[in-house]
Design an enzyme around this catalytic site. Structure first.
Site, PDB file in Angstrom:
ATOM      1  N   GLU A 185       0.848  -1.193   0.000  1.00  0.00           N
ATOM      2  CA  GLU A 185       0.000   0.000   0.000  1.00  0.00           C
ATOM      3  C   GLU A 185       0.878   1.234   0.000  1.00  0.00           C
ATOM      4  OE1 GLU A 185      -0.904   0.326   4.809  1.00  0.00           O
ATOM      5  OE2 GLU A 185      -2.348  -0.668   3.536  1.00  0.00           O
ATOM      6  N   HIS A 229      -4.167   2.875   7.421  1.00  0.00           N
ATOM      7  CA  HIS A 229      -3.088   2.543   8.334  1.00  0.00           C
ATOM      8  C   HIS A 229      -2.239   3.758   8.663  1.00  0.00           C
ATOM      9  CE1 HIS A 229      -3.250  -1.899   6.882  1.00  0.00           C
ATOM     10  NE2 HIS A 229      -4.001  -1.719   7.950  1.00  0.00           N
TER      11      HIS A 229
END
Length: 288
Positions: free
Chosen positions: A209, A247
């Site tokens: 990511e 996150h």
């Protein structure tokens, strides 16, 4: 085979009498994991689903021969829990807890390495070697034993990729959720090497990511050291700069850590990058 955990894994659950610890201890036991004990200070002598409870990790290791620990304690106590496990000679420590302060992880990780142990997490779903052992919170019904190793920063995307692998007849040797925080334990390079050395892993799915440069470093490592087919998916391709996406580690800063940069690094290494998680099985089959 598998990496990190198998049928010989002997697991203790730190925080076993809490809501999450007790629930997942029972789930792991039901899957077939050898959950040999748990810890909860002041509650020694009790049991959770037939699993004995000890006051300390050292007591649990002494009585059960445990070699692996999974942590479900609240974030303010996670650093001490990780260090306690390492000090008790636990060799694999898996911290599920989210919201652990980054400096706490830095301190704990340094101590864990000094003790010759390994850390997965924090803020991760754990890992699974299908039909052998589960350490964490992964949904077991989607996994099947097979030859694809899975490494992921994202728990939810792990499940989506695994579901598609299984639906396409591609089982998994092991699947590891490394966690999405800025500082975590084992990461892409170490796990890639483990899968490369595992004779029963024939391909690798990597889920990355935005944020940081871990994927770029993984691409360089794959180019030089990995001989098995690898396919990648990068989450956050439409994320605007400066905005955190899910996150704590998934944030583009000063132009670094972009999806475009990560995709370019993998393509330069000859690794195909999926536009959607569902494309991973076809990309791996094409590379074989």
């Amino acid at each position: 085979m598998s990496i990190l955990i198998d049928k010989n894994t002997r697991l203790i659950v730190q925080g076993i009498t809490g809501r999450d610890g007790s629930f997942h201890a029972s789930k792991m036991k039901a899957y077939g994991t050898k959950v040999v004990g748990g810890t909860s200070p002041g509650k020694a002598g009790e049991n959770v689903d037939g699993i004995p409870v000890f006051n300390t990790v050292k007591d649990a290791v002494k009585e059960t021969g445990a070699n692996t620990s999974v942590i479900f304690v609240p974030a303010p106590f996670a650093k001490d829990a990780m260090m306690e496990a390492a000090d008790a000679d636990i060799k694999l420590i898996v911290c599920i807890t989210e919201g652990v302060p980054t400096l706490d992880v830095v301190t704990a990780l340094r101590f864990i390495k000094e003790k010759g142990a390994c850390l997965i997490g924090p803020n991760c779903p754990g890992l699974i070697s299908p039909d052998k052992s589960l350490v964490g919170i992964m949904p077991t019904m989607i996994f099947r034993q097979g030859g694809t190793g899975v490494i992921s920063r994202s728990g939810t995307l792990t499940y989506e990729v695994v579901y598609n692998l299984t639906a396409n007849g591609m089982g998994q040797s092991s699947a590891v959720g490394v966690g999405g925080d800025p500082v975590v334990g084992l990461y892409y390079q170490e796990l890639l090497q483990m899968f490369e050395n595992d004779p029963e892993t024939d391909s690798i799915a990597l889920i990355g990511e935005i944020g940081g440069d871990a994927e770029e470093r993984a691409a360089a490592y794959i180019k030089e050291h990995i001989t098995k087919p690898v396919a990648v998916f990068i989450a956050g391709q439409s994320a605007p700069p400066g905005k955190q996406m899910g996150h704590a580690g998934a944030i583009i800063s000063s132009g670094a850590g972009t999806a475009a940069g990560k995709i370019a690094a993998f393509e330069d290494a000859g690794v195909p990058v999926a536009k959607e998680p569902s494309e991973i099985p076809a990309l791996l089959k094409r590379k074989r």
